[in-house]
Enzyme design. Structure first.
Site, PDB file in Angstrom:
ATOM      1  N   GLY B 330      36.474  48.148  29.781  1.00 10.07           N
ATOM      2  CA  GLY B 330      35.296  47.862  30.600  1.00 10.07           C
ATOM      3  C   GLY B 330      35.625  46.870  31.690  1.00 10.07           C
ATOM      4  CD  GLU B 331      37.115  42.405  31.441  1.00 12.20           C
ATOM      5  OE1 GLU B 331      37.962  42.306  32.361  1.00 12.20           O
ATOM      6  OE2 GLU B 331      37.230  41.803  30.355  1.00 12.20           O
ATOM      7  N   GLY B 332      35.127  46.997  34.610  1.00 10.34           N
ATOM      8  CA  GLY B 332      35.488  47.639  35.875  1.00 10.34           C
ATOM      9  C   GLY B 332      36.984  47.842  36.009  1.00 10.34           C
TER      10      GLY B 332
END
Lengths: 373, 373
Positions: B330-332
């Site tokens: 996640g987090e981009g």
């Protein structure tokens, strides 16, 4: 393997020495790098293949702070006598014209190398037509062995001496990369007809029927595809290279593929990470790894080309590609994209902080996984 | 679709207006871009999916010279009441701690954004614990709606007003990106418990059993996985959101997922290309595209996460991912890597020369493919 080398004795002593210098990476470094990754602020293994890349880069460079720069893409160019059989959608003159395009900066590899922060060097090991070398967008090195290979459907593509000169050109290029502090080296190819050579090489080296490794290359029509099948079968019948990797390279390979083989072995010897490209480049990996399996410790399979034989090669080498974007251009374009992924993996190793340093809590369970705190 | 919007009337007028502003891209631009690609010095279609990206970027920006910069990654952070059910390997406090880590530059997204040449902005839409916002490695915006969602296993995750505030935060962020000249926008997520919310959302929106979309998230053990299954089933039973996308978002979603939904719609409205990320971010794409299918014209599916539900989402949306590197952070982070691929595609369009300009010969056959000369 060693027999093949011994047969050609003196003439290939540089290759012999280069092969001897390739050492497997130390598994201890893989473990140390993996332990470091597990302390960084992320769920364990959550960066997937980036973590695999990072640990291998650490092991190659024997450090926990791996470099991914300087990056270099060397495009080896050479013509193929077999092009006269009508196996390509483009005439041989395109090889020289595209080299000119590389030097003026207008080709895909120029653009993608710039995006990847890599410099480009073009090496002529056997282009048949005259090259207009004005441009300056890429370095240019002339190590022209001859005006393209012989037509492998009639005769061996190269003599031992010719192959040796081409291999040595590749060794020299990787030696120079080591001096220049290159951390990631990719080899690209330019040579009309070279998917035909790579098909014959792959069939011989992997031991599969030629029909399973022949594709449309630059985009040939059905009639040319049928010719290509027949030509590859004829080349293998005429030359009968059996499985000896250097004999395969010599009889049904190409000058640029020989140079790439030398470059890969020399890069591995210098502990430079090799970024793999497509079908042609991987044919050279097949030869290099048959001569010295440890070369694969230095090789990151850059991408999966849509040329069908490339899938066969990668399966044989047992390593999945980093990217799969349906590309089939060569020139090192797949490798250029993969360099960015490898650069990202190196950055993770160097730039992320640990759970302890960040004051971030670790896992709340103790579920058999090593905790990061 | 429109009914769902109408029900919530006035409170969501900004969303309504944003949705109304999203227009499909013009197919003419796709054709013009494809024609231009065919004149560049490469075999036709040989750059595979890079060509697909390039044509779509041209259509989004209505130009044959697409920009891939400025690039921005906005990480939306919010907590999940459902974390109290023991569905994550990490405690909720990690959400705030990781936001602090983003602001000090030590997280994976900081490192990967830097590699991609993207700036990072962190938006708190509902972090439960106090955030130490010193750091300065990323921009920080506080649009905190509440201290995390309600536990969706007992009640709706959000009220309509809360969801609206979160959606509006996302709209504002993409509006600001448009003002700043952002060409590629990615949304990332941080929120302990958010794979549980995304699982419930995916089951409800795709119409598949929850069991097929539940994975180990940050790395839970078998007991927690069983709890997660039970909790998702309970949340869907308690809330019965049926298929209405905003009701799904409100009852079993999250504040950060609501904000991403708003950001995606607003980005599309501003003709900013959206770079997709993993399981959480794609849950927001499911909502946004259910509200306005044309949003998908602006969306590049960045990567395939190893979280099993992500595969279900991408299959539902009918678009294969650019990268598949077994990541699940996640987090981009997946989007950050994909930005480099998209940047390369834009560079091809802008930097390569044509066959004519380069003096390179075209195909020698006329095999039914359009020739490039």
């Amino acid at each position: 393997v060693v027999e093949g080398v011994a047969v050609m004795a003196g003439a290939i002593s540089r290759l012999d020495e280069t092969i001897g210098g390739v050492r497997p990476v130390d598994a201890d470094w893989l473990d140390r790098a993996a332990a470091r990754l597990d302390r960084l602020t992320k769920p364990r293994h959550s960066l997937g293949r980036l973590e695999w890349i990072a640990t291998h880069l650490c092991a190659i460079q024997e450090t926990l702070a791996p470099r991914s720069r300087r990056r270099r893409i060397v495009v080896f160019a050479g013509d193929h006598g077999v092009a006269e059989e009508g196996v390509s959608a483009y005439p041989s003159v395109v090889t020289a014209q595209m080299v000119g395009n590389f030097l003026r900066g207008g080709a895909a590899i120029n653009v993608l190398a710039r995006e990847a922060g890599a410099d480009v060097c073009v090496v002529d090991v056997g282009v048949a037509s005259p090259i207009d070398s004005t441009g300056g967008a890429a370095a240019f090195l002339s190590r022209r062995v001859r005006a393209g290979t012989q037509n492998m459907a009639c005769d061996a593509a190269m003599s031992i001496d010719e192959m040796t000169l081409a291999i040595n050109a590749g060794i020299d290029v990787a030696d120079a990369a080591a001096v220049d502090g290159v951390a990631l080296l990719a080899c690209g190819d330019m040579g009309i007809g070279n998917t035909t050579a790579a098909s014959a090489m792959t069939a011989a080296l992997v031991g599969v029927p030629a029909s399973g490794v022949i594709g449309r290359g630059t985009g040939i029509d059905d009639a040319a595809l049928e010719r290509k099948r027949e030509v590859v079968a004829r080349a293998l019948r005429v030359n009968r290279p059996a499985g000896d990797p250097l004999e395969v390279l010599r009889t049904v390979g190409g000058l640029e593929i020989a140079a790439m083989t030398g470059a890969y072995l020399s890069a591995a010897r210098h502990r430079i990470a090799i970024v793999g490209d497509g079908f042609i480049a991987t044919a050279a990996v097949l030869v290099a790894s048959a001569l010295r399996p440890a070369v694969l410790d230095y090789w990151f399979p850059g991408h999966q080309s849509s040329e069908p034989g490339h899938r066969v090669q990668l399966a044989h080498l047992g390593r999945p590609p980093l990217l799969d974007l349906d590309m089939r251009l060569g020139e090192g374009t797949g490798a250029a994209l993969a360099m960015q992924v490898i650069g990202a993996a190196a950055a993770v190793m160097n730039g992320m902080t640990t759970f302890d340093a960040a004051g971030v809590a670790g896992r709340q369970d103790r579920s058999g996984l090593a905790d990061s705190r």
